[in-house]
Design a protein around this motif. Structure first.
Motif, PDB file in Angstrom:
ATOM      1  N   ASP A  22       0.798  -1.233   0.000  1.00 38.93           N
ATOM      2  CA  ASP A  22       0.000   0.000   0.000  1.00 38.93           C
ATOM      3  C   ASP A  22       0.830   1.282   0.000  1.00 38.93           C
ATOM      4  O   ASP A  22       0.465   2.254  -0.662  1.00 38.93           O
ATOM      5  N   ASP A  82      -1.271   4.050   5.145  1.00 39.67           N
ATOM      6  CA  ASP A  82      -1.742   4.240   3.762  1.00 39.67           C
ATOM      7  C   ASP A  82      -1.843   5.727   3.443  1.00 39.67           C
ATOM      8  O   ASP A  82      -1.565   6.581   4.292  1.00 39.67           O
ATOM      9  N   HIS A  84      -4.436   7.577   3.025  1.00 47.47           N
ATOM     10  CA  HIS A  84      -5.480   8.291   3.787  1.00 47.47           C
ATOM     11  C   HIS A  84      -4.924   8.752   5.131  1.00 47.47           C
ATOM     12  O   HIS A  84      -5.171   9.870   5.579  1.00 47.47           O
ATOM     13  N   ARG A 108     -12.416   5.009   6.024  1.00 47.92           N
ATOM     14  CA  ARG A 108     -11.449   4.748   4.962  1.00 47.92           C
ATOM     15  C   ARG A 108     -12.051   3.839   3.883  1.00 47.92           C
ATOM     16  O   ARG A 108     -11.568   3.803   2.765  1.00 47.92           O
ATOM     17  N   ASN A 109     -13.123   3.137   4.244  1.00 47.54           N
ATOM     18  CA  ASN A 109     -13.733   2.249   3.241  1.00 47.54           C
ATOM     19  C   ASN A 109     -14.350   3.031   2.077  1.00 47.54           C
ATOM     20  O   ASN A 109     -14.199   2.646   0.923  1.00 47.54           O
ATOM     21  N   VAL A 112     -11.221   5.119   0.313  1.00 52.77           N
ATOM     22  CA  VAL A 112     -10.404   4.396  -0.668  1.00 52.77           C
ATOM     23  C   VAL A 112     -11.247   4.116  -1.910  1.00 52.77           C
ATOM     24  O   VAL A 112     -10.747   4.153  -3.047  1.00 52.77           O
ATOM     25  N   ARG A 231     -16.735  -2.090  -4.990  1.00 56.79           N
ATOM     26  CA  ARG A 231     -15.289  -2.314  -4.896  1.00 56.79           C
ATOM     27  C   ARG A 231     -15.041  -3.746  -5.332  1.00 56.79           C
ATOM     28  O   ARG A 231     -15.640  -4.685  -4.822  1.00 56.79           O
ATOM     29  N   TYR A 317     -17.234  -4.466   3.718  1.00 55.01           N
ATOM     30  CA  TYR A 317     -15.797  -4.353   3.446  1.00 55.01           C
ATOM     31  C   TYR A 317     -15.024  -5.549   3.983  1.00 55.01           C
ATOM     32  O   TYR A 317     -15.285  -6.034   5.086  1.00 55.01           O
ATOM     33  N   ARG A 319     -10.747  -6.866   3.977  1.00 53.92           N
ATOM     34  CA  ARG A 319      -9.418  -6.343   3.660  1.00 53.92           C
ATOM     35  C   ARG A 319      -8.818  -6.991   2.415  1.00 53.92           C
ATOM     36  O   ARG A 319      -7.925  -6.421   1.778  1.00 53.92           O
ATOM     37  N   GLN A 322      -8.038  -4.914  -0.673  1.00 50.44           N
ATOM     38  CA  GLN A 322      -6.811  -4.123  -0.832  1.00 50.44           C
ATOM     39  C   GLN A 322      -5.897  -4.729  -1.900  1.00 50.44           C
ATOM     40  O   GLN A 322      -5.224  -4.016  -2.634  1.00 50.44           O
ATOM     41  N   LYS A 325      -5.507  -3.796  -5.746  1.00 47.84           N
ATOM     42  CA  LYS A 325      -4.627  -2.730  -6.237  1.00 47.84           C
ATOM     43  C   LYS A 325      -3.356  -3.312  -6.842  1.00 47.84           C
ATOM     44  O   LYS A 325      -2.899  -2.858  -7.885  1.00 47.84           O
TER      45      LYS A 325
HETATM   46  N1  ARG Z   1      -5.716   0.014   2.546  1.00 49.21           N
HETATM   47  C1  ARG Z   1      -7.094  -0.252   2.733  1.00 49.21           C
HETATM   48  C2  ARG Z   1      -7.745  -0.804   1.450  1.00 49.21           C
HETATM   49  O1  ARG Z   1      -7.212  -0.633   0.415  1.00 49.21           O
HETATM   50  C3  ARG Z   1      -7.799   0.985   3.150  1.00 49.21           C
HETATM   51  C4  ARG Z   1      -9.100   0.729   3.825  1.00 49.21           C
HETATM   52  C5  ARG Z   1      -8.867   0.201   5.183  1.00 49.21           C
HETATM   53  N2  ARG Z   1     -10.086  -0.097   5.807  1.00 49.21           N
HETATM   54  C6  ARG Z   1     -10.184  -0.938   6.851  1.00 49.21           C
HETATM   55  N3  ARG Z   1     -11.364  -1.146   7.316  1.00 49.21           N
HETATM   56  N4  ARG Z   1      -9.135  -1.525   7.354  1.00 49.21           N
HETATM   57  O2  ARG Z   1      -8.760  -1.406   1.526  1.00 49.21           O
END
Ligand code: ARG
Length: 433
Positions: A22, A82, A84, A108-109, A112, A231, A317, A319, A322, A325
């Motif tokens: 990240d 990250d 954010h 952050r959800n 991102v 996502r 969400y 992880r 992530q 990416k």
């Molecule tokens: N690096 C994380 C991603 O790409 C950012 C979001 C993190 N959110 C969390 N709930 N840990 O998903």
């Protein structure tokens, strides 16, 4: 330095494992993260969650961070999870408590996710532009070589007359179909997830329509769960678009490799665009097109990789997302570098003009001769038999006259009609500018 620090230090190994790549990949999101935050705080101010005097101070600080990103000076520091977190830390370092206010009504959800939507939209628009440039070159070459004939094959056996005009034009029109998928991916990316927060919205009175307008999205992704579900799907749609272009370009690369082979000898390139061998002094190899073919094949595996990574994830969400990416981000630049090299090479292609003079291609003309008899009133099956027997008995002599007139054939390439198909598709990418 974790945003979610609650008085204990997480294990170093756990941190490294979960942060993964990240710190490096999020740099590609940095500009969009700041733009998303600017829209978010303007909205917070408009609904009374930030003071009139606070907004300009925060916007100024964010503009400075944006300038830092543009100068290439922005880094995600060791120990920061990250992009954010890095942006929020920079703000709080400069503004103290005021910096801590910007995350109200956001997670952050969705942060991102909005970054990803803006990034994907931008990258798709750049990729579409590169595809369109290559498309224009192919049509230019199609027109230039409309009278340069070559053999057409089926089953890799000599079949019917073709031309370089037809060949270049074929790849151009195929790119129009690929562009449809890039447009579809763009439309999927062009929806605003901001306000979906962790995935279930917020009890604060967020104005999601306002952030939609400010970020130039076509509409909100209304349902907050649908927004979060996008996502993975967004990335996959983009990858499908890229894979379509890669399939087209990889196939073109294969044609060129084959036609550069001495057994064909249809095309060649200036020496400096070929590569040599450490042992065979005569070699002028098509390595550029081989690397291109290989890269395009790899790009075609990306939708599959993303599908498997995303398969049957529980709602909300996770992880795992992530890791999307790592797979998707490098693909855009890779696709564009293949297109750029393909343009460079084709601008220098040399095409042999007398290919069909070789008697090994005589049978290309059998259907022409059958059709000539058909035009004289001979029933097709009888004409077919007549020419077929001449071939069988070794008496066949081609007349070598070609009369293809219908639309889309070697005598009528429909270049302008193909061009007209692409134009409206390109208009779809405007909001990313
Ligand atoms: N690096 C994380 C991603 O790409 C950012 C979001 C993190 N959110 C969390 N709930 N840990 O998903």
């Amino acid at each position: 330095m974790l945003l979610w620090n609650k008085g204990f230090e997480p294990d170093r190994m756990i941190e490294e494992f979960t942060v993964g790549r990240d710190r490096e990949l999020d740099l590609m999101l940095a500009r969009f993260d700041v733009e998303g935050s600017m829209a978010h705080i303007r909205m917070l101010e408009s609904v009374g969650l930030l003071g009139h005097d606070e907004l300009p101070v925060l916007l100024d600080a964010l503009a400075d961070i944006k300038a830092m990103i543009e100068r290439g000076e922005f880094v995600i520091e060791d120990g920061v999870e990250d992009v954010h977190s890095q942006v929020e830390f920079l703000l709080t370092a400069r503004l103290g408590d005021l910096g801590k206010k910007i995350h109200s009504g956001r997670s952050r959800n969705d942060q991102v996710l909005v970054d990803l939507k803006l990034f994907t939209r931008h990258e798709l628009a750049l990729t579409a532009r590169a595809v369109n440039d290559f498309f224009n070159l192919l049509l230019e070459l199609s027109d230039k070589h409309k009278d340069d004939l070559m053999p057409g094959y089926t089953h890799l056996q000599v079949a019917m007359p073709s031309s370089f005009g037809l060949w270049f034009g074929a790849y151009a029109e195929t790119l129009v179909d690929d562009m449809q998928l890039l447009v579809a991916a763009y439309n999927i990316a062009n929806q605003n997830p901001l306000g979906s927060a962790a995935g279930y919205g917020s009890s604060l009175p967020l104005d999601r329509e306002m952030t939609t307008r400010l970020l130039n999205f076509a509409s909100p992704h209304y349902n907050v769960v649908a927004a979060q579900m996008s996502r993975g799907k967004t990335e996959r749609a983009a990858a499908v678009g890229i894979a379509a272009v890669a399939a087209t370009l990889g196939r073109l690369a294969m044609d060129v490799c084959m036609w550069m082979c001495q057994n064909f000898g249809f095309v060649s390139f200036p020496d400096e665009l070929t590569t040599g061998s450490s042992i065979m002094p005569h070699k002028k190899n098509p390595d550029v097109f081989e690397i291109m073919r290989g890269k395009c094949n790899r790009l075609q595996s990306i939708p599959n990789e993303l599908t498997i990574l995303n398969a049957n994830l529980p709602l909300g969400y996770n992880r795992d997302l992530q890791l999307m990416k790592d797979i998707l981000f490098p693909a855009f630049a890779e696709m564009r570098s293949c297109l750029e090299l393909a343009s460079f090479m084709l601008r220098n292609i040399r095409i042999r003009k007398d290919i069909l003079d070789d008697p090994r291609y005589d049978y290309l003309f059998t259907v022409e001769d059958v059709n000539r008899l058909v035009l004289q009133g001979v029933p097709f099956r009888d004409a077919y038999k007549q020419v077929g027997m001449a071939v069988q008995e070794g008496r066949y002599k081609p007349t070598r006259e070609i009369h293809h007139t219908h639309i889309g054939s070697i005598g009528n390439l429909a270049t302008e009609q193909i061009r007209a198909k692409m134009e409206p598709l390109m208009a779809a990418f405007r909001s990313a500018e």
